[in-house]
Each structure stands twice: as C-alpha cells, then as structure tokens.
Design a protein around this motif. Structure first.
Motif, PDB file in Angstrom:
ATOM      1  N   VAL A 105       0.857  -1.180   0.000  1.00 58.20           N
ATOM      2  CA  VAL A 105       0.000   0.000   0.000  1.00 58.20           C
ATOM      3  C   VAL A 105       0.895   1.233   0.000  1.00 58.20           C
ATOM      4  CG1 VAL A 105      -1.726   1.342   1.251  1.00 58.20           C
ATOM      5  CG2 VAL A 105      -1.896  -1.151   1.205  1.00 58.20           C
ATOM      6  N   LEU A 106       0.651   2.136  -0.944  1.00 56.38           N
ATOM      7  CA  LEU A 106       1.417   3.375  -1.033  1.00 56.38           C
ATOM      8  C   LEU A 106       0.467   4.570  -1.035  1.00 56.38           C
ATOM      9  CD1 LEU A 106       4.019   2.569  -3.856  1.00 56.38           C
ATOM     10  CD2 LEU A 106       4.415   2.546  -1.386  1.00 56.38           C
ATOM     11  N   ASP A 107       0.946   5.687  -0.548  1.00 53.90           N
ATOM     12  CA  ASP A 107       0.224   6.953  -0.650  1.00 53.90           C
ATOM     13  C   ASP A 107       0.784   7.697  -1.856  1.00 53.90           C
ATOM     14  OD1 ASP A 107      -0.163   9.924  -0.234  1.00 53.90           O
ATOM     15  OD2 ASP A 107      -1.359   9.172   1.434  1.00 53.90           O
ATOM     16  N   LEU A 108      -0.044   7.865  -2.877  1.00 57.02           N
ATOM     17  CA  LEU A 108       0.379   8.553  -4.097  1.00 57.02           C
ATOM     18  C   LEU A 108      -0.333   9.892  -4.192  1.00 57.02           C
ATOM     19  CD1 LEU A 108       0.347   5.614  -6.684  1.00 57.02           C
ATOM     20  CD2 LEU A 108       2.199   6.374  -5.188  1.00 57.02           C
ATOM     21  N   ASP A 109       0.372  10.927  -3.820  1.00 57.34           N
ATOM     22  CA  ASP A 109      -0.183  12.289  -3.879  1.00 57.34           C
ATOM     23  C   ASP A 109      -1.526  12.381  -3.178  1.00 57.34           C
ATOM     24  OD1 ASP A 109       1.911  13.526  -5.593  1.00 57.34           O
ATOM     25  OD2 ASP A 109       1.219  12.008  -7.017  1.00 57.34           O
ATOM     26  N   LYS A 112      -4.615   6.607  -1.770  1.00 57.10           N
ATOM     27  CA  LYS A 112      -4.066   5.304  -1.405  1.00 57.10           C
ATOM     28  C   LYS A 112      -4.090   4.347  -2.599  1.00 57.10           C
ATOM     29  CE  LYS A 112      -5.323   3.513   2.531  1.00 57.10           C
ATOM     30  NZ  LYS A 112      -6.255   3.043   3.608  1.00 57.10           N
ATOM     31  N   ALA A 113      -2.968   3.673  -2.816  1.00 59.54           N
ATOM     32  CA  ALA A 113      -2.850   2.708  -3.915  1.00 59.54           C
ATOM     33  C   ALA A 113      -2.527   1.337  -3.338  1.00 59.54           C
ATOM     34  CB  ALA A 113      -1.751   3.142  -4.882  1.00 59.54           C
ATOM     35  N   TRP A 114      -3.249   0.326  -3.809  1.00 62.02           N
ATOM     36  CA  TRP A 114      -3.129  -1.039  -3.314  1.00 62.02           C
ATOM     37  C   TRP A 114      -2.558  -1.915  -4.430  1.00 62.02           C
ATOM     38  CZ3 TRP A 114      -7.901  -4.686  -2.478  1.00 62.02           C
ATOM     39  CH2 TRP A 114      -7.501  -5.830  -1.765  1.00 62.02           C
ATOM     40  N   PHE A 115      -1.409  -2.513  -4.177  1.00 59.41           N
ATOM     41  CA  PHE A 115      -0.736  -3.362  -5.159  1.00 59.41           C
ATOM     42  C   PHE A 115      -0.748  -4.811  -4.663  1.00 59.41           C
ATOM     43  CE2 PHE A 115       1.073   0.845  -5.310  1.00 59.41           C
ATOM     44  CZ  PHE A 115       1.413   1.102  -6.629  1.00 59.41           C
ATOM     45  N   GLY A 193     -11.217   1.778   0.894  1.00 63.04           N
ATOM     46  CA  GLY A 193     -10.865   3.178   0.731  1.00 63.04           C
ATOM     47  C   GLY A 193      -9.690   3.465  -0.186  1.00 63.04           C
ATOM     48  N   TYR A 194      -9.337   2.508  -1.047  1.00 61.02           N
ATOM     49  CA  TYR A 194      -8.235   2.729  -1.980  1.00 61.02           C
ATOM     50  C   TYR A 194      -8.764   3.382  -3.253  1.00 61.02           C
ATOM     51  CZ  TYR A 194      -5.891  -0.688   1.018  1.00 61.02           C
ATOM     52  OH  TYR A 194      -5.362  -1.356   2.089  1.00 61.02           O
ATOM     53  N   LYS A 195      -7.985   4.308  -3.795  1.00 60.94           N
ATOM     54  CA  LYS A 195      -8.353   4.971  -5.048  1.00 60.94           C
ATOM     55  C   LYS A 195      -7.732   4.295  -6.265  1.00 60.94           C
ATOM     56  CE  LYS A 195     -11.105   8.194  -3.634  1.00 60.94           C
ATOM     57  NZ  LYS A 195     -12.541   8.161  -4.060  1.00 60.94           N
ATOM     58  N   TYR A 196      -6.660   3.547  -6.053  1.00 59.37           N
ATOM     59  CA  TYR A 196      -6.022   2.783  -7.130  1.00 59.37           C
ATOM     60  C   TYR A 196      -5.857   1.338  -6.675  1.00 59.37           C
ATOM     61  CZ  TYR A 196      -4.330   7.500  -8.446  1.00 59.37           C
ATOM     62  OH  TYR A 196      -4.232   8.837  -8.769  1.00 59.37           O
ATOM     63  N   VAL A 197      -6.152   0.399  -7.563  1.00 64.49           N
ATOM     64  CA  VAL A 197      -5.835  -1.004  -7.302  1.00 64.49           C
ATOM     65  C   VAL A 197      -5.048  -1.521  -8.498  1.00 64.49           C
ATOM     66  CG1 VAL A 197      -8.106  -1.786  -8.163  1.00 64.49           C
ATOM     67  CG2 VAL A 197      -6.716  -3.291  -6.719  1.00 64.49           C
ATOM     68  N   ILE A 198      -3.868  -2.069  -8.222  1.00 63.14           N
ATOM     69  CA  ILE A 198      -2.935  -2.425  -9.292  1.00 63.14           C
ATOM     70  C   ILE A 198      -2.595  -3.907  -9.189  1.00 63.14           C
ATOM     71  CG2 ILE A 198      -0.674  -1.979 -10.326  1.00 63.14           C
ATOM     72  CD1 ILE A 198      -2.137   0.608  -7.968  1.00 63.14           C
ATOM     73  N   THR A 216     -15.824   5.140  -6.439  1.00 60.36           N
ATOM     74  CA  THR A 216     -15.022   4.855  -7.620  1.00 60.36           C
ATOM     75  C   THR A 216     -13.557   4.582  -7.269  1.00 60.36           C
ATOM     76  OG1 THR A 216     -14.338   5.728  -9.783  1.00 60.36           O
ATOM     77  CG2 THR A 216     -14.506   7.299  -7.992  1.00 60.36           C
ATOM     78  N   CYS A 217     -12.914   3.801  -8.133  1.00 56.03           N
ATOM     79  CA  CYS A 217     -11.468   3.612  -8.043  1.00 56.03           C
ATOM     80  C   CYS A 217     -10.945   3.339  -9.446  1.00 56.03           C
ATOM     81  CB  CYS A 217     -11.096   2.481  -7.078  1.00 56.03           C
ATOM     82  SG  CYS A 217     -11.251   0.832  -7.778  1.00 56.03           S
ATOM     83  N   LEU A 218      -9.649   3.471  -9.608  1.00 61.87           N
ATOM     84  CA  LEU A 218      -9.027   3.185 -10.897  1.00 61.87           C
ATOM     85  C   LEU A 218      -8.397   1.803 -10.821  1.00 61.87           C
ATOM     86  CD1 LEU A 218      -8.413   4.492 -13.678  1.00 61.87           C
ATOM     87  CD2 LEU A 218      -6.184   5.157 -12.755  1.00 61.87           C
ATOM     88  N   TYR A 219      -8.878   0.893 -11.669  1.00 61.77           N
ATOM     89  CA  TYR A 219      -8.308  -0.451 -11.751  1.00 61.77           C
ATOM     90  C   TYR A 219      -7.224  -0.456 -12.818  1.00 61.77           C
ATOM     91  CZ  TYR A 219      -7.751  -5.280 -13.309  1.00 61.77           C
ATOM     92  OH  TYR A 219      -7.217  -6.503 -13.687  1.00 61.77           O
ATOM     93  N   LEU A 220      -6.037  -0.976 -12.447  1.00 60.98           N
ATOM     94  CA  LEU A 220      -4.929  -1.057 -13.393  1.00 60.98           C
ATOM     95  C   LEU A 220      -4.340  -2.451 -13.377  1.00 60.98           C
ATOM     96  CD1 LEU A 220      -4.293   1.843 -11.482  1.00 60.98           C
ATOM     97  CD2 LEU A 220      -3.278   2.321 -13.698  1.00 60.98           C
TER      98      LEU A 220
END
Length: 263
Positions: A105-109, A112-115, A193-198, A216-220
């Motif tokens: 889990v990283l904080d990107l600007d 929260k991003a979940w890898f 509560g993640y905005k990005y899931v990678i 909403t979240c961005l799926y990558l």
C-alpha cells in the motif's frame, strides 16, 4: 540514451525461465527508464516451470539490470505471485532498497494505492494447484507454437497473430473470468478506501475506472512480458500504460499514454 524518469514503474508476469518470456524486449524497456520505485508485481521468475537447462543469457541480463537499477538508487519491491510463491517464505524481508512482500500500500499524492499480484482470486491456484500448473505448461507450449507461427507469417509478408488472445477473446468463460477479476479487485479496493488497485496475474493490460455503489477507483493491470509486453508508469499524478511495440528509445516521454487521475 536519454532515460525517462517515472516515479513508479510496475511490471508483472515476466516468467523468466520459460520459452514464452520476451526478455530482450524487457531489457530494452528497462534500459530506457530510471524510476524511483520499480514494483515487480509477481511471476517475475517462473519457479513452477523452472528448468536448469533453460535460463538463457537474456533472462539473466534482466535480473542483472534490475539489480543494477537497485544499486544506483531505485527502490525495488518484489510482490510475490503464484508462479514465484516459494519466495513468500521470505516476505517482509528488506535489504537496503530491496524488499519482498505479498502486498503493498502506497500513498500517491494523497490517494491510497493497493498493489497485489491477484492470484488470490484464482480458485484453480488456491484449490487445485496441479490444474493451475498444468495450465501453465499448456500456456507455455502455446506461446512456443505461436512464435513458430509468427516466424512463418513474417516470412510470408503477413502480420503477427496471437493464438492466446484469440482463445481468450472467443471463450466466454475466459472473458467472464477477466471481468469478474476486475470487478472483485475494484469492489475490495473501494471497500477499503483505496483509489487505485494495481494487479497482474491475468495477462490483460488494462486501465479503467470502476464504479461500485456510487464510489469509484481506478483499476490497473500491468499486463505481461510473454505476449502483451506492457508496463505501468506513474508520474505527475498520472498513470500511463506503456507498450514496448511503441517504445521510442531515448525519448523523454512514454510511447503510449492512457492516463487519468481521480479527483
């Protein structure tokens, strides 16, 4: 060569040690970048199908390049996958700027991003590993056959053809699995509560906004280096999906950008 300097690069499903791995192309890509963080999101070394008799120099060169980036300041985070699950016994071990984890889990600007790799969603991996391994061997054989077919097509002046993509796109169960995978990953990310899931795992490069119950979240998905030859890059609050086929060596910009931000 002028190197691009993304904040984060994500690659997955390289499958070093198999016939289907495009190690030379991956090395070209790695030589074109100098990221702050390099996230290896699973299945980098294919321990399932590892053969002592097959680990060519180009595959070893990829490992050397990753270590070289690490020695020159790039933080390398290895997220374990199912094909390199033996490394999970070393999870949460760090050595300088190199670490092995099962998820990240990283904080990107401020977001929260979940890898994670994604094999946790695959019943064939968790419940019947021998079936998954058999499928992996079959996939490797299909890639070898595809290389032979493409050699013949190019010799006769025709375009390359992807057998695996054709099968995936024509089989309804495969299409449904990919759709279910994306939806499940997005739902879990939104719940936490993640905005990005990678993710990786399914060899389907993708960047799409998912909406679940008005959230909403961005799926990558970073794709793979056996057929799609793709990576994800993050810089200036934007994600880019980069394709090796459009790589411009020496360019300061990603060759292909499909970027978005979540407000």
């Amino acid at each position: 060569m002028k190197k691009r300097k993304p904040e984060i690069v994500v690659i997955s499903d390289v499958h070093l040690g198999t016939f289907g791995c495009h190690a030379k192309e991956l090395l070209e890509y790695l030589n074109s970048i100098k990221p702050k963080k390099l996230i290896l999101n699973g299945d980098i070394i294919d321990i399932w199908q590892f053969r002592k008799s097959y680990f060519p120099k180009s595959h070893l060169d990829v490992i050397k390049k990753i270590l070289d980036l690490n020695s020159k300041g790039t933080e390398v985070i290895y997220i374990t996958g199912n094909h390199d699950e033996m490394l999970r016994k070393f999870s949460d071990i760090s050595l300088g700027k190199f670490s092995i984890v099962d998820k990240l889990v990283l904080d990107l600007d401020g977001k929260k991003a979940w890898f994670f790799h994604g094999d946790i969603f695959d019943v064939s991996v968790s419940k019947a590993k021998w079936i998954a391994k058999l499928g992996g061997w079959g996939y490797d054989l299909l890639i070898v056959l595809n290389k032979m077919l493409n050699w013949f097509l190019l010799k006769t002046g025709k375009k390359k053809y992807s057998l695996s993509k054709k099968i995936k796109n024509s089989v309804k169960t495969a299409v449904k699995f990919i759709s279910d995978f994306e939806r499940t990953a997005a739902e879990l990310a939104i719940e936490q509560g993640y905005k990005y899931v990678i993710c990786g795992h399914i060899h389907q490069p993708r960047m799409v906004r998912k909406v679940v119950r008005n959230s909403t979240c961005l799926y990558l998905n970073s794709g793979d280096w056996t057929e799609n030859l793709t990576a994800l890059e993050y810089k200036n609050k934007k994600w880019s999906l980069v394709h090796h086929s459009e790589l411009e060596l020496g360019s300061a910009q990603p060759p292909y950008i499909a970027a978005t931000t979540i407000l």
